[in-house]
Design an enzyme around this catalytic site. Structure first.
Site, PDB file in Angstrom:
ATOM      1  N   GLU A  56       0.831  -1.209   0.000  1.00 30.63           N
ATOM      2  CA  GLU A  56       0.000   0.000   0.000  1.00 30.63           C
ATOM      3  C   GLU A  56       0.862   1.253   0.000  1.00 30.63           C
ATOM      4  O   GLU A  56       0.601   2.200  -0.751  1.00 30.63           O
ATOM      5  CB  GLU A  56      -0.914   0.012   1.231  1.00 30.63           C
ATOM      6  CG  GLU A  56      -1.884  -1.146   1.286  1.00 30.63           C
ATOM      7  CD  GLU A  56      -1.334  -2.350   2.061  1.00 30.63           C
ATOM      8  OE1 GLU A  56      -0.112  -2.630   1.969  1.00 30.63           O
ATOM      9  OE2 GLU A  56      -2.135  -3.005   2.745  1.00 30.63           O
ATOM     10  N   CYS A  87      -2.087  -2.606   7.126  1.00 37.14           N
ATOM     11  CA  CYS A  87      -1.626  -2.488   8.507  1.00 37.14           C
ATOM     12  C   CYS A  87      -1.863  -1.050   8.981  1.00 37.14           C
ATOM     13  O   CYS A  87      -2.221  -0.160   8.204  1.00 37.14           O
ATOM     14  CB  CYS A  87      -0.145  -2.866   8.599  1.00 37.14           C
ATOM     15  SG  CYS A  87       0.995  -1.610   7.958  1.00 37.14           S
ATOM     16  N   CYS A  90       0.101   1.672   7.140  1.00 35.93           N
ATOM     17  CA  CYS A  90      -0.440   1.965   5.805  1.00 35.93           C
ATOM     18  C   CYS A  90      -1.755   2.733   5.897  1.00 35.93           C
ATOM     19  O   CYS A  90      -2.015   3.622   5.088  1.00 35.93           O
ATOM     20  CB  CYS A  90      -0.631   0.673   5.014  1.00 35.93           C
ATOM     21  SG  CYS A  90       0.939  -0.017   4.455  1.00 35.93           S
TER      22      CYS A  90
HETATM   23 ZN    ZN Z   1       1.260  -1.839   5.714  1.00 33.29          ZN
END
Ligand code: ZN
Length: 131
Positions: A56, A87, A90
């Protein structure tokens, strides 16, 4: 706006195949839509694990390099069921360039798909308004 979902999913899946993931073998691709253009990224791991960069953030970096500053959609492709979400790091990166309404579409194996918004994934994002 009608999202070019097939184009985004295709770009994210192609990116996942290019991932550098010799340690986790967890291949992830991401594609972001910005101003009609699609920018993709894959995860890039490092032997020093903490240096790994997620798909990402690499897709966002590609978009920024192309001059984009506002994201219109994000697709994350993995081979998991359920599909893998971004996550926390991101999500915060996406919040820099996308609103709470930013569509975040997760696609996984066997047709698994989840459609969320950035606001659902990160309801109280840190932003410049707190600076
Ligand atoms: Zn991430």
């Amino acid at each position: 706006m009608t999202l070019p979902l097939a184009r985004l999913v295709g770009a994210a899946r192609r990116a996942a195949r290019r991932a550098h993931a010799p340690y986790s073998r967890f291949h992830v691709g991401a594609a972001v839509l910005a101003g009609g253009a699609v920018h993709a990224g894959c995860n890039v791991e490092n032997a020093s694990y903490g240096l790994t960069v997620c798909a990402e953030r690499n897709a966002v970096a590609a978009a920024v390099l192309a001059g984009a500053r506002k994201l219109d959609a994000v697709v994350v492709a993995s081979a998991t069921v359920p599909p893998t979400p971004p996550c926390g790091m991101c999500l915060q990166t996406l919040a820099e360039f996308g609103s709470a309404a930013l569509p975040v579409i997760l696609v996984g194996a066997r047709g698994a798909r989840v459609e969320l918004t950035l606001g659902e994934l990160l309801p109280r994002a840190f932003s410049k308004k707190f600076l």
